[in-house]
Design a protein around this motif. Structure first.
Motif, mmCIF file in Angstrom:
data_model
loop_
_atom_site.group_PDB
_atom_site.id
_atom_site.type_symbol
_atom_site.label_atom_id
_atom_site.label_comp_id
_atom_site.label_asym_id
_atom_site.label_seq_id
_atom_site.Cartn_x
_atom_site.Cartn_y
_atom_site.Cartn_z
ATOM 1 N N ASP A 85 0.809 -1.216 0.000
ATOM 2 C CA ASP A 85 0.000 0.000 0.000
ATOM 3 C C ASP A 85 0.849 1.275 0.000
ATOM 4 O O ASP A 85 0.370 2.337 0.379
ATOM 5 C CB ASP A 85 -0.940 0.002 1.203
ATOM 6 C CG ASP A 85 -0.181 -0.077 2.529
ATOM 7 O OD1 ASP A 85 1.041 -0.313 2.504
ATOM 8 O OD2 ASP A 85 -0.830 0.090 3.584
ATOM 9 N N ARG A 86 2.095 1.186 -0.449
ATOM 10 C CA ARG A 86 2.969 2.366 -0.383
ATOM 11 C C ARG A 86 2.494 3.482 -1.314
ATOM 12 O O ARG A 86 2.761 4.641 -1.077
ATOM 13 C CB ARG A 86 4.427 2.000 -0.678
ATOM 14 C CG ARG A 86 4.718 1.413 -2.038
ATOM 15 C CD ARG A 86 6.225 1.268 -2.282
ATOM 16 N NE ARG A 86 6.900 2.540 -2.146
ATOM 17 C CZ ARG A 86 6.971 3.435 -3.112
ATOM 18 N NH1 ARG A 86 6.427 3.188 -4.294
ATOM 19 N NH2 ARG A 86 7.589 4.582 -2.908
ATOM 20 N N ARG A 91 -0.337 -0.345 -7.565
ATOM 21 C CA ARG A 91 0.705 -1.171 -6.959
ATOM 22 C C ARG A 91 2.034 -0.767 -7.596
ATOM 23 O O ARG A 91 2.272 -0.982 -8.779
ATOM 24 C CB ARG A 91 0.412 -2.644 -7.227
ATOM 25 C CG ARG A 91 1.475 -3.605 -6.714
ATOM 26 C CD ARG A 91 1.283 -3.875 -5.228
ATOM 27 N NE ARG A 91 2.054 -5.035 -4.812
ATOM 28 C CZ ARG A 91 3.286 -5.001 -4.314
ATOM 29 N NH1 ARG A 91 3.891 -3.842 -4.165
ATOM 30 N NH2 ARG A 91 3.908 -6.087 -3.954
ATOM 31 N N THR A 92 2.905 -0.173 -6.790
ATOM 32 C CA THR A 92 4.144 0.391 -7.316
ATOM 33 C C THR A 92 5.336 0.002 -6.452
ATOM 34 O O THR A 92 5.323 0.197 -5.236
ATOM 35 C CB THR A 92 4.067 1.932 -7.375
ATOM 36 O OG1 THR A 92 2.927 2.321 -8.136
ATOM 37 C CG2 THR A 92 5.316 2.511 -8.015
ATOM 38 N N ILE A 128 6.031 12.674 1.155
ATOM 39 C CA ILE A 128 4.917 11.771 0.859
ATOM 40 C C ILE A 128 5.358 10.305 0.943
ATOM 41 O O ILE A 128 6.540 9.991 0.916
ATOM 42 C CB ILE A 128 4.339 12.046 -0.541
ATOM 43 C CG1 ILE A 128 5.383 11.707 -1.612
ATOM 44 C CG2 ILE A 128 3.892 13.491 -0.671
ATOM 45 C CD1 ILE A 128 4.827 11.667 -3.016
ATOM 46 N N PHE A 129 4.348 9.435 1.031
ATOM 47 C CA PHE A 129 4.556 7.985 0.967
ATOM 48 C C PHE A 129 5.667 7.549 1.939
ATOM 49 O O PHE A 129 5.651 7.932 3.102
ATOM 50 C CB PHE A 129 4.865 7.533 -0.457
ATOM 51 C CG PHE A 129 3.853 7.960 -1.491
ATOM 52 C CD1 PHE A 129 2.537 8.257 -1.124
ATOM 53 C CD2 PHE A 129 4.201 8.068 -2.823
ATOM 54 C CE1 PHE A 129 1.599 8.638 -2.074
ATOM 55 C CE2 PHE A 129 3.272 8.447 -3.790
ATOM 56 C CZ PHE A 129 1.978 8.738 -3.405
ATOM 57 N N ASP A 130 6.614 6.762 1.429
ATOM 58 C CA ASP A 130 7.732 6.298 2.258
ATOM 59 C C ASP A 130 9.034 7.033 1.938
ATOM 60 O O ASP A 130 10.125 6.531 2.185
ATOM 61 C CB ASP A 130 7.936 4.790 2.079
ATOM 62 C CG ASP A 130 7.988 4.374 0.610
ATOM 63 O OD1 ASP A 130 7.990 5.272 -0.260
ATOM 64 O OD2 ASP A 130 8.010 3.160 0.336
ATOM 65 N N HIS A 131 8.909 8.247 1.412
ATOM 66 C CA HIS A 131 10.100 8.990 1.009
ATOM 67 C C HIS A 131 10.961 9.410 2.198
ATOM 68 O O HIS A 131 12.185 9.539 2.054
ATOM 69 C CB HIS A 131 9.704 10.207 0.179
ATOM 70 C CG HIS A 131 9.196 9.848 -1.182
ATOM 71 N ND1 HIS A 131 8.992 10.780 -2.184
ATOM 72 C CD2 HIS A 131 8.835 8.649 -1.720
ATOM 73 C CE1 HIS A 131 8.538 10.169 -3.263
ATOM 74 N NE2 HIS A 131 8.427 8.890 -3.002
#
Length: 229
Positions: A85-86, A91-92, A128-131
């Motif tokens: 779910d990143r 789906r990336t 953002i995200f997991d950055h």
């Protein structure tokens, strides 16, 4: 054993670049404000998607050149991030790279056009995200490599003072180093060329300028030397 690709899940592959720079104010990171959803208007690493006709390294070089105008810079692949779910849209999987550039050399107009901005590493906004995790992993790798081998010359101008080199290492390692011990270790490696020129802005007497000797550095690498700062 797979006999067909048609039933396999399709996922996107992104390349995210952690771009470090250095100037008189210290170690910095280049970030971009997103102009599309999700997370529009928030700060992000500079990245893009892998194209069908390129390998990962080529994708990272393309992305870096697009935003900075630079080629032939120090770049290293770090980790792959594959949490399901990143990315909330698709789906990336993302592969991260870190790069080192001299802030004076980049194309300032390009960075401005892409709404990118340099931030001191300790004052960077939430990403953002997991950055954020990517940045922390890149800093750990950079600090580890800097503590054992000369690295980071890409962050300095072509001609630099020993004080500038010391300040760069202190900024990367986030600690104060003993000046005499540092200079002694660097000189013992014989990877610098001392010039007759001086930087007269640093003091009344001026400070000698140095350049990096790449041939001697590569020779040291073959011998697996360790700096131990």
């Amino acid at each position: 054993m797979l006999n067909s690709y048609s039933s396999a899940d399709k996922v996107l592959l992104a390349v995210d670049c952690i771009i470090f720079g250095f100037d008189s104010e210290g170690l910095k990171i280049l970030l971009i404000k997103r102009d599309f959803e999700p997370e529009k208007g928030k700060w992000s690493l500079i990245g893009g998607f892998l194209k069908r006709d390129e390998v990962l390294d080529d994708a990272a070089i393309r992305i870096l050149n697009t935003y900075t105008g630079l080629n032939d810079i120090y770049m290293e692949q770090l980790y792959a991030y594959s949490e399901i779910d990143r990315d909330p849209v698709e789906r990336t999987i993302s592969v991260s790279y870190f790069a080192l550039i001299n802030i004076e050399n980049h194309n300032a107009e390009l960075i401005k056009n892409y709404h990118a901005e340099w931030f001191p590493i300790n004052e960077a906004p939430n990403l953002i995200f997991d950055h954020n995790e990517m940045v922390q992993n890149a800093i750990k790798r950079l600090r580890y490599k800097t503590s054992i081998k000369p690295i980071g010359f890409e962050l300095l101008p072509e001609k630099f003072t020993m004080r500038q080199l010391l300040e760069l290492y202190e900024a990367i390692l986030n600690k104060e180093l003993d000046k005499r011990n540092f200079i002694s270790k660097i000189n013992s490696l014989e990877i610098l060329n001392k010039l007759e020129e001086k930087d007269m802005q640093s003091s009344r007497k001026g400070s000698y300028l140095y350049t990096f000797n790449k041939e001697k550095y590569e020779e040291k690498l073959l011998n697996n030397f360790v700096l131990n700062l």
